[in-house]
Design a protein around this motif. Structure first.
Motif, short mmCIF file in Angstrom:
data_model
loop_
_atom_site.label_atom_id
_atom_site.label_comp_id
_atom_site.label_asym_id
_atom_site.label_seq_id
_atom_site.Cartn_x
_atom_site.Cartn_y
_atom_site.Cartn_z
N TYR A 219 0.84 -1.20 0.00
CA TYR A 219 0.00 0.00 0.00
C TYR A 219 0.88 1.25 0.00
N VAL A 230 -5.10 5.61 0.84
CA VAL A 230 -4.15 4.50 0.84
C VAL A 230 -4.41 3.63 -0.39
N PRO A 232 -3.84 0.61 -3.07
CA PRO A 232 -3.32 -0.76 -3.12
C PRO A 232 -2.36 -0.94 -4.30
N PRO A 244 -9.06 3.06 -3.32
CA PRO A 244 -8.17 3.23 -2.18
C PRO A 244 -8.91 3.13 -0.86
#
Length: 326
Positions: A219, A230, A232, A244
């Protein structure tokens, strides 16, 4: 409960973190503070300090300033001048394997090798960001309309990655498969380096100024929204086609700094109002680490054990947050 130990600093905190057991804070005023058993205070730069980065081996702090100097400073109180470009503002530095240090000013980037030799890399437009690949002396230089990959240790031909717009801060994924840049607009751009496939990451209400890769590199956590966004990076296409995570969401306060935990799938978030929180990827479980009421957080970093978090803000605030083991 987390314990917050404040540090006495002046001015804007450029970088806060750890070299082994020693915490450090580097400020725009030019001061470097080390805290271990006692405290060590250094001021190697004649004027202001513009950038700071831990060395690749984690033993010294590399800093640059508006005096055109690059220093390596250590908790024992020593400072070594590594390179100098008089009358230039050196506001970008990066640390690579085998003691390599990169720095940039204007349209030029340089790499200083461990034996003191230097290599120069000229560009048509101003350098926006620099980063070393995790393995090998490969340097990424972000610029207007893309990025260039240089081999710093050999004479190999550079690789140009193209995407229109101004590219600023840049980072390789820990496995070296991706390069990601923060753009002048409110977006990230990335390339899968096996085939130079573009990856576009948009939707931010503000510029992305902080990003951090998770412990296993799956991540990429970023600032620039009212939550940590965040992305992936597992699977063949990285973040493309995947949504995300949004961690630590607050209704009207932006995240200004992020730092992924060195061992767990979790991230520390610093906010516009001085608050610091920790959030877990799996279930968005949150732990308050520092209450709001201060200035925007500019820097966060964990120690190697993941039990202490250093922080700094835009004005006269820094400290160490200690978590209870277990």
């Amino acid at each position: 409960m987390p314990i917050v130990a404040p540090m006495d600093v002046d001015g804007f905190v450029v970088r806060a973190g750890f070299l082994g057991d020693a915490a450090y804070v580097a400020t725009g005023e030019g001061a470097i503070h080390f805290v271990e058993v006692g405290e060590t205070h250094l001021a190697p730069h004649k004027n202001g300090l513009l950038a700071a980065e831990p060395s690749f081996d984690g033993k010294s702090l590399i800093t640059s300033g508006d005096d055109g100097a690059i220093y390596a400073s250590s908790p024992d109180g020593s400072s070594e001048l590594l390179a100098e470009r008089p009358r230039k503002w050196i506001d970008l530095i990066a640390c690579g394997p085998n003691g390599a240090v990169a720095f940039a000013s204007g349209r030029t980037a340089w790499v200083r090798l461990s034996d003191g030799r230097e290599k120069e890399f000229a560009h048509d437009r101003a350098v926006g960001g620099i980063a070393f690949a995790p393995k090998g002396l490969r340097l990424a230089v972000s610029r207007y309309d893309g990025a260039t990959l240089w081999w710093a240790g050999t004479e190999g031909k550079p690789v140009n990655l193209t995407w229109k717009g101004a590219h600023l801060g840049t980072s390789f994924s820990p496995d070296g498969k991706y390069l990601v840049t923060a753009m002048q607009e409110n977006a990230l751009h990335g390339w899968r380096l096996s085939d130079n496939q573009d990856m576009r990451m948009t939707g931010y209400p503000a510029k992305v100024k902080s990003f951090s890769w998770s412990a296993k590199g799956k991540y990429l956590a970023t600032s620039g929204a009212n939550a940590a966004i965040v992305w992936p990076f597992f699977g063949k296409t990285g973040p493309m086609g995947q949504s995300p995570l949004q961690l630590g969401t607050r209704s009207d306060v932006l995240v200004t700094a992020v730092a992924c935990h060195p061992k767990e799938e979790a991230v520390a978030l610093g906010y516009q109002d001085g608050m610091v929180m920790m959030s877990r990827f799996e279930d968005n479980a949150e732990v308050l680490l520092r209450r709001p009421g201060g200035h925007p957080i500019t820097s966060l970093d964990w120690d190697n054990a993941g039990l202490r978090l250093a922080f700094g803000s835009e004005k006269n605030e820094a400290g160490i947050i200690s978590l209870q083991d277990g």
